[in-house]
Design an enzyme around this catalytic site. Structure first.
Site, mmCIF file in Angstrom:
data_model
loop_
_atom_site.group_PDB
_atom_site.id
_atom_site.type_symbol
_atom_site.label_atom_id
_atom_site.label_comp_id
_atom_site.label_asym_id
_atom_site.label_seq_id
_atom_site.Cartn_x
_atom_site.Cartn_y
_atom_site.Cartn_z
ATOM 1 N N GLY A 50 0.851 -1.184 0.000
ATOM 2 C CA GLY A 50 0.000 0.000 0.000
ATOM 3 C C GLY A 50 0.884 1.230 0.000
ATOM 4 O O GLY A 50 2.048 1.155 0.410
ATOM 5 N N GLN A 55 3.135 9.936 1.542
ATOM 6 C CA GLN A 55 4.410 9.236 1.684
ATOM 7 C C GLN A 55 5.402 9.615 0.588
ATOM 8 O O GLN A 55 6.600 9.368 0.722
ATOM 9 C CB GLN A 55 4.206 7.712 1.669
ATOM 10 C CG GLN A 55 3.487 7.192 2.902
ATOM 11 C CD GLN A 55 3.318 5.690 2.849
ATOM 12 O OE1 GLN A 55 2.382 5.184 2.244
ATOM 13 N NE2 GLN A 55 4.238 4.966 3.450
ATOM 14 N N CYS A 93 5.692 -0.216 7.813
ATOM 15 C CA CYS A 93 5.360 0.932 6.957
ATOM 16 C C CYS A 93 6.597 1.343 6.174
ATOM 17 O O CYS A 93 7.693 1.413 6.738
ATOM 18 C CB CYS A 93 4.877 2.087 7.839
ATOM 19 S SG CYS A 93 4.500 3.587 6.918
ATOM 20 N N LEU A 94 6.406 1.622 4.889
ATOM 21 C CA LEU A 94 7.534 2.040 4.048
ATOM 22 C C LEU A 94 8.161 3.341 4.554
ATOM 23 O O LEU A 94 9.331 3.599 4.285
ATOM 24 C CB LEU A 94 7.072 2.227 2.597
ATOM 25 C CG LEU A 94 6.629 0.938 1.882
ATOM 26 C CD1 LEU A 94 5.964 1.275 0.559
ATOM 27 C CD2 LEU A 94 7.804 -0.007 1.674
ATOM 28 N N HIS A 135 -4.815 1.561 7.237
ATOM 29 C CA HIS A 135 -3.450 2.086 7.424
ATOM 30 C C HIS A 135 -3.208 3.279 6.490
ATOM 31 O O HIS A 135 -2.687 4.314 6.910
ATOM 32 C CB HIS A 135 -2.451 0.949 7.156
ATOM 33 C CG HIS A 135 -1.003 1.334 7.211
ATOM 34 N ND1 HIS A 135 -0.130 0.832 8.145
ATOM 35 C CD2 HIS A 135 -0.265 2.167 6.426
ATOM 36 C CE1 HIS A 135 1.084 1.348 7.947
ATOM 37 N NE2 HIS A 135 1.024 2.161 6.899
ATOM 38 N N GLU A 136 -3.599 3.123 5.207
ATOM 39 C CA GLU A 136 -3.349 4.201 4.236
ATOM 40 C C GLU A 136 -4.218 5.417 4.549
ATOM 41 O O GLU A 136 -3.788 6.553 4.383
ATOM 42 C CB GLU A 136 -3.591 3.733 2.796
ATOM 43 C CG GLU A 136 -2.777 2.516 2.343
ATOM 44 C CD GLU A 136 -1.289 2.602 2.644
ATOM 45 O OE1 GLU A 136 -0.739 3.715 2.689
ATOM 46 O OE2 GLU A 136 -0.672 1.542 2.860
ATOM 47 N N HIS A 139 -2.605 7.544 6.968
ATOM 48 C CA HIS A 139 -1.581 8.416 6.369
ATOM 49 C C HIS A 139 -2.197 9.726 5.884
ATOM 50 O O HIS A 139 -1.577 10.777 5.983
ATOM 51 C CB HIS A 139 -0.911 7.728 5.174
ATOM 52 C CG HIS A 139 0.226 6.819 5.538
ATOM 53 N ND1 HIS A 139 1.343 7.258 6.210
ATOM 54 C CD2 HIS A 139 0.426 5.495 5.307
ATOM 55 C CE1 HIS A 139 2.185 6.237 6.376
ATOM 56 N NE2 HIS A 139 1.651 5.153 5.842
HETATM 57 ZN ZN ZN Z 1 2.494 3.272 5.903
#
Ligand code: ZN
Length: 161
Positions: A50, A55, A93-94, A135-136, A139
């Site tokens: 995702g 991000q 998470c990235l 989760h997204e 963000h």
């Molecule tokens: Zn994330």
């Protein structure tokens, strides 16, 4: 040409801002469609499941959600139902590389969003897909999983979102 975009890392302040609604008029613009394509390429390249626009430094309510080998683009997503029933699963998470932790989230959700063609859609999601969307969406509101995790560890096996 697809571009791999740099992924911002915690504690970059851009990750803490509330993203703005996408003006649906931009959906016809190549620059917007290219951004969505680049985000998909960036997510695959980073082995993520995702990716949210903040991000990559874009304060827009735009997220990419992987489902197997497919990637869905959701524009201005809104969760309209969250099940009372929750489950705890490890997340990564990235934007917070190398850290993992258990996060409690609703098992099932229903959400509304626009597609890249500007079509309004509403779907139910469960399990991992429901988790990725939650989760997204966090963000988009400047929230990171480390704010929600019961604890954080530097070893984990989960995919990064
Ligand atoms: Zn994330």
């Amino acid at each position: 040409m697809l571009k791999i975009l740099p992924i911002l890392r915690h504690p970059n302040p851009l990750l803490r801002q509330r993203a703005k609604e996408v003006d649906l008029k931009v959906l016809t613009e190549k620059i917007f469609q290219d951004l969505a394509e680049d985000m998909i390429a960036t997510m695959w390249q980073a082995d993520g499941v995702g990716l949210a626009a903040p991000q990559i430094g874009q304060g827009l309510r735009l997220i990419i959600v992987a489902s197997g080998k497919q990637a869905a683009t959701l524009i201005n997503p809104v969760i309209i139902y969250k099940s009372f029933r929750k489950e705890v699963m490890e997340e990564g998470c990235l934007s917070v590389p190398g850290l993992f932790g258990p996060v409690k989230r609703s098992k099932t959700i229903r959400y509304r969003a626009y597609t890249r063609e500007g079509k309004k859609v509403s779907f139910k999601a469960e399990g991992l897909t429901a988790r990725i969307i939650q989760h997204e969406l966090d963000h988009l509101n400047g929230v990171l999983f480390i704010d929600r995790a019961k604890w954080i560890a530097s070893v984990g096996t989960s995919a990064e979102l």
